[in-house]
Enzyme design. Structure first.
Site, short mmCIF file in Angstrom:
data_model
loop_
_atom_site.label_atom_id
_atom_site.label_comp_id
_atom_site.label_asym_id
_atom_site.label_seq_id
_atom_site.Cartn_x
_atom_site.Cartn_y
_atom_site.Cartn_z
N ARG A 526 21.22 55.73 58.08
CA ARG A 526 21.95 56.72 57.28
C ARG A 526 21.17 57.07 56.03
O ARG A 526 20.44 56.22 55.47
CB ARG A 526 23.30 56.13 56.84
N SER A 587 17.24 46.04 56.69
CA SER A 587 17.94 44.81 57.13
C SER A 587 17.12 44.01 58.13
O SER A 587 17.56 43.74 59.25
CB SER A 587 19.29 45.18 57.74
N ASP A 641 20.81 44.32 53.87
CA ASP A 641 22.23 44.69 53.93
C ASP A 641 23.12 43.64 53.30
O ASP A 641 24.18 43.94 52.74
CB ASP A 641 22.66 44.95 55.38
#
Length: 898
Positions: A526, A587, A641
């Site tokens: 994203r 991540s 994350d």
């Protein structure tokens, strides 16, 4: 014509005829009474007791071996030796003997009755020359009992002319076992207590078509059915089914039938041995139908509508009209002649018209009994249909008793009225053969099969069931690995890498401005724009897909794709002219060398882009931006994350100093004292440490806790021997662990009847999201069957219960391991700060934590147990990786105008 001209007869017949809408109301009241009996709160006041029988399985055809049965009947004891072959298609072999009971035993001492039964067993075994090996015995005891186990039951009350002294409230299984020992039959063990109704259901479950309901219409009446165990609130059993003995003979004792009781019924009740009790049974049971007819005839004779020429004194004697005679009067061509014979035997001189009217009365009394039984049966069928959330129920109902066997009219009325009252249910009535004897043998055989399977299942699942001591040991190991990971000299050999993130503070509320965030952690990524203001946070974002070819291609292609997507987003958001600080959530395991400098240690989650491992990912992103001639990129922070999750929650709760992810993968981070971080210069303040705890155990320290199933999952993974802790906990692997356990259960013939399951051989076919669905309260077992059907597996109810248990075992272990890891973290923070009690918040994210119905609760409970000096609050992250990355950038820019 003769009937039409007699209003007294018409009035009597009308009083005994129940219209359909009234029967519908009776069904509704029966349903209410059933619910009352099932509920823990209202059970004590319920007229329909709904007693649990602790029979949780119907036969599956594999029952095998010899079973002994002792059956207590009205005037005799019957003993049986039943041999099951283990094959549905073969009838069991049966030997039996009947022992007449002396009449005085029925009202004598309880001990004498049980001694007599035990003597019958001894004589029977001596007669057939049975071996001295262990013999399981099923005991048929046709009286109301409060059962607390399959082999433990207290007598509630006698009926059917029995009234032995010193018995009520005592455990009848124990009484029989003691009497058997007195006979020196030490190899005989009473395994199951069965009443005749349950025995009927189980005996008709033979031959490949299990019955799930049974109905007895004999001297007394009763029913039983397989209920969802969680609805039987008196029992702490939440999974699977349990047979419930309704004891519906007592229905109406609370006045629920007062609108259909006639004066004739009141007379019968008053003359009975238990006035005011068993009102439903007294309308239906064959012990009473002759009596109802007798009272109708007395009334009609008094009104001169019958026997005007005769003295009816003989009719005033209780019991002179037997139900068998009633059935013969209405059940054969010779009905009129039967009526004449029966009446003349009482000294009456009946005319043909009298015989015709008596036949009408008999017919309506029997039809009413059948219709009331139908209302009760319809209530049970509708209850099953609703509780299983079915649109249509197809079910076999075992039926036995002299009324059912003795009269076709009874059966016709029962079937047709049941169909009218429960049109959503298709019930097939299956006449019982030897319901009680073979049924009790079957209950006993099923109990033995289930117990043997249970032992096997427990053995198989034992390595996955962690004790408190195991978890404390794992907590201590995690603490040790954390210390090694933080030490400058020992870091290289630690399985928990304890990577410094260079994030030195959590949000304090003064952050402001507009930031970009990039979130790369899986197959989707994203791009976000985040506005941080005094009034809160506003965000806009877009999701982009990373094709597999790019995930597994070259690093240049991967980062070029990412930059193209950022440019696309900036165009759409009209941000091309602005240079905003960017927080990059990446991540994957990295060694961070600064807030904006992170070297990729290894790819996970299916990525394998070349030329990236060992490189600074921020530099790779900047180089791709140069290649694309995009100058508006200012990367100020790279975070994973887990850190993003902590920061996002830290904006809402300043006490949030731990981040936890339990999703596709698992990881944790926390604020550590700088003086303890040997891998970074400086002693002052704190720094967020990215633990990378998924790799805990990669050095072999957890080998004792890896099961064979975990080894299988590891061997087939893309990173064999790596991320061992993660492979016990995270969503990517739990479904696979379950699949391997299910295959082992099939191989041991404990699941799906041992039939091969080709689809279950497929890797990843059993998805982790299935665990969440399967463990949902209420929906569980229906969902299991749907999921298994989609996998082309024909599951019985027992199979579904077992699959659910496997899922629960695997997910509970995951939650508990997670708690052990977290306990090590909070205890270390507490000791670091020299506190007696630590109060801290964990920001948490991940589909497993969020979607699984029990994971969060189990994790929190175990954490409380393992770290009692820490008060830990869990805060669900709202977009940790997006919002969190922007907040890391915002905290970094704090005090400078972005």
């Amino acid at each position: 014509p003769a009937l039409k001209s007699c209003p007294q007869v018409q009035r009597a017949l009308l009083a005994l005829t129940i219209p359909l809408e009234t029967l519908q109301a009776v069904k509704g009241r029966m349903l209410q009474a059933m619910h009352k009996g099932l509920s823990r709160e209202t059970h004590a006041q319920a007229s329909v007791q709904m007693l649990p029988t602790y029979i949780c399985s119907t036969p599956d055809g594999t029952e095998k071996g010899d079973v002994l049965v002792a059956e207590l009947c009205q005037s005799h004891v019957r003993t049986l030796w039943v041999t099951f072959s283990g094959d549905w298609n073969q009838s069991p072999q049966v030997m039996y003997k009947i022992f007449d009971m002396p009449g005085d035993i029925l009202q004598g001492k309880g001990e004498v009755l049980f001694d007599f039964i035990a003597q019958c067993v001894r004589q029977f075994l001596a007669g057939i020359g049975s071996p001295q090996s262990h013999l399981p015995l099923g005991f048929v005891f046709p009286f109301g009992c409060r059962q607390t186990q399959l082999d433990k039951a207290e007598l509630l009350s006698w009926s059917k002319d029995f009234s032995c002294s010193d018995m009520e409230g005592k455990d009848v299984v124990q009484l029989l076992q003691s009497a058997i020992r007195k006979q020196e039959l030490y190899h005989v063990e009473v395994v199951a207590l069965v009443n005749d109704t349950v025995g009927t259901m189980m005996s008709c479950s033979m031959g490949g078509k299990p019955c799930e309901v049974a109905l007895i219409v004999d001297k007394g009446t009763n029913s039983c059915f397989m209920a969802e165990a969680q609805q039987v609130e008196k029992v702490d059993e939440t999974g699977g089914q349990m047979c419930v003995n309704t004891e519906w003979g007592y229905f109406g004792d609370d006045g629920a039938l007062s609108d259909i009781l006639t004066p004739y019924d009141q007379h019968v009740d008053q003359e009975s041995s238990n006035p005011g009790e068993k009102r439903f049974e007294k309308l239906v049971g064959s012990l009473y139908l002759g009596e109802i007819v007798r009272h109708v005839l007395i009334t009609l004779a008094a009104e001169k509508a019958l026997f005007p020429e005769s003295s009816v004194t003989a009719l005033r004697t209780k019991g002179v009209l037997k139900t068998q005679q009633i059935l013969e009067i209405i059940g054969s061509e010779e009905g009129m002649a039967e009526a004449k014979r029966a009446l003349e035997a009482l000294g009456l001189q009946p005319s043909e018209r009298d015989c015709c009217r008596v036949q009408q009365v008999c017919r309506v009394v029997v039809s009413r009994a059948a219709a009331l039984c139908a209302a009760g049966l319809a209530a049970i069928l509708s209850h099953i249909c609703q509780s299983r959330e079915l649109e249509r129920l197809l079910v076999n109902v075992a039926v036995d008793g002299d009324l059912y066997r003795g009269h076709t009219r009874f059966v016709e009325v029962l079937q047709s009225v049941t169909g009218l009252l429960a049109p959503e249910c298709m019930a097939t009535l299956v006449p019982a053969g030897d319901g009680t004897g073979q049924g009790a043998a079957m209950v006993t055989a099923v109990a033995l099969r289930v117990a043997a399977q249970r032992r096997e299942v427990n053995k198989l699942l034992a390595p996955l069931r962690l004790s408190r001591a195991d978890l404390e040991h794992i907590q201590a190991l995690m603490r040790r690995e954390m210390e090694l990971g933080l030490g400058q000299e020992t870091n290289a050999n630690a399985s928990v890498r304890m990577l410094p993130t260079y994030v030195r503070g959590t949000p304090d509320g003064t952050e402001q401005g507009k930031f970009l965030a990039l979130d790369l952690g899986g197959t989707n990524f994203r791009v976000l724009v985040v506005h941080v203001t005094d009034d809160g946070i506003r965000m806009a974002s877009e999701i982009y897909v990373i094709p597999t070819a790019i995930m597994q291609g070259t690093g240049e292609a991967l980062f070029d794709h990412i930059v193209e997507c950022i440019m696309d987003f900036q165009m759409k958001q009209a941000l091309m002219e602005q240079v905003l600080p960017l927080g990059f959530t990446f991540s994957f395991p990295c060694q961070q060398l600064g807030l904006d400098k992170a070297v990729l240690l290894s790819w996970t989650k299916g990525f394998s882009a070349s030329g990236c491992v060992g490189q600074d990912v921020v530099q790779l992103l900047r180089e791709a931006a140069q290649r694309k001639q995009h100058s508006g990129l200012k990367v100020v922070a790279v975070v994973n994350d887990t850190v993003g999750t902590m920061m996002a929650c830290g904006h809402d709760d300043p006490k949030c100093e731990i981040g936890l992810i339990v999703g596709t993968g698992t990881n944790a981070c926390y604020m550590e004292e700088m003086q303890n971080v040997g891998t970074v210069e400086g002693e002052q303040g704190r720094m967020c440490i990215n633990m990378e705890w998924g790799a805990f155990g990669d050095n072999g320290c957890l080998d004792d806790f890896f099961t064979d199933f975990d080894q299988l999952v590891d061997k087939k993974s893309i990173n064999v021997g790596k991320q061992r802790f993660e492979k016990l906990i995270s969503g990517m692997y739990l479904g696979e662990i379950v699949r391997h356990i299910l295959l082992a259960l099939v191989e041991k013939q404990l699941l799906f009847r041992g039939k091969p399951c080709p689809k279950l051989q497929t890797r990843d076919i059993f998805q982790t999201k299935f665990l969440s669905t399967i463990e949902l309260d209420g929906l569980g077992l229906q969902q299991v069957q749907t999921i298994l059907q989609d996998l082309e597996l024909q599951a019985t109810f027992e199979d579904s219960v077992l699959v659910q248990e496997v899922c629960q075992t695997v997910s509970l272990r995951a939650a508990q391991l997670c708690a052990a890891g977290l306990a090590a973290v909070v205890e270390k923070m507490r000791e670091n700060r020299g506190l007696a009690q630590l109060s801290v918040t964990v920001g948490v994210d991940g589909t497993l934590y969020k979607m699984h119905p029990r994971f969060a609760q189990q994790l929190q409970q175990m954490l409380r147990d393992l770290a009692p000096n820490c008060t830990v609050t869990f805060l669900l992250s709202e977009d940790g990786s997006g919002k969190g990355a922007a907040l890391v950038a915002a905290v970094a820019c704090r005090g400078t105008e972005p």
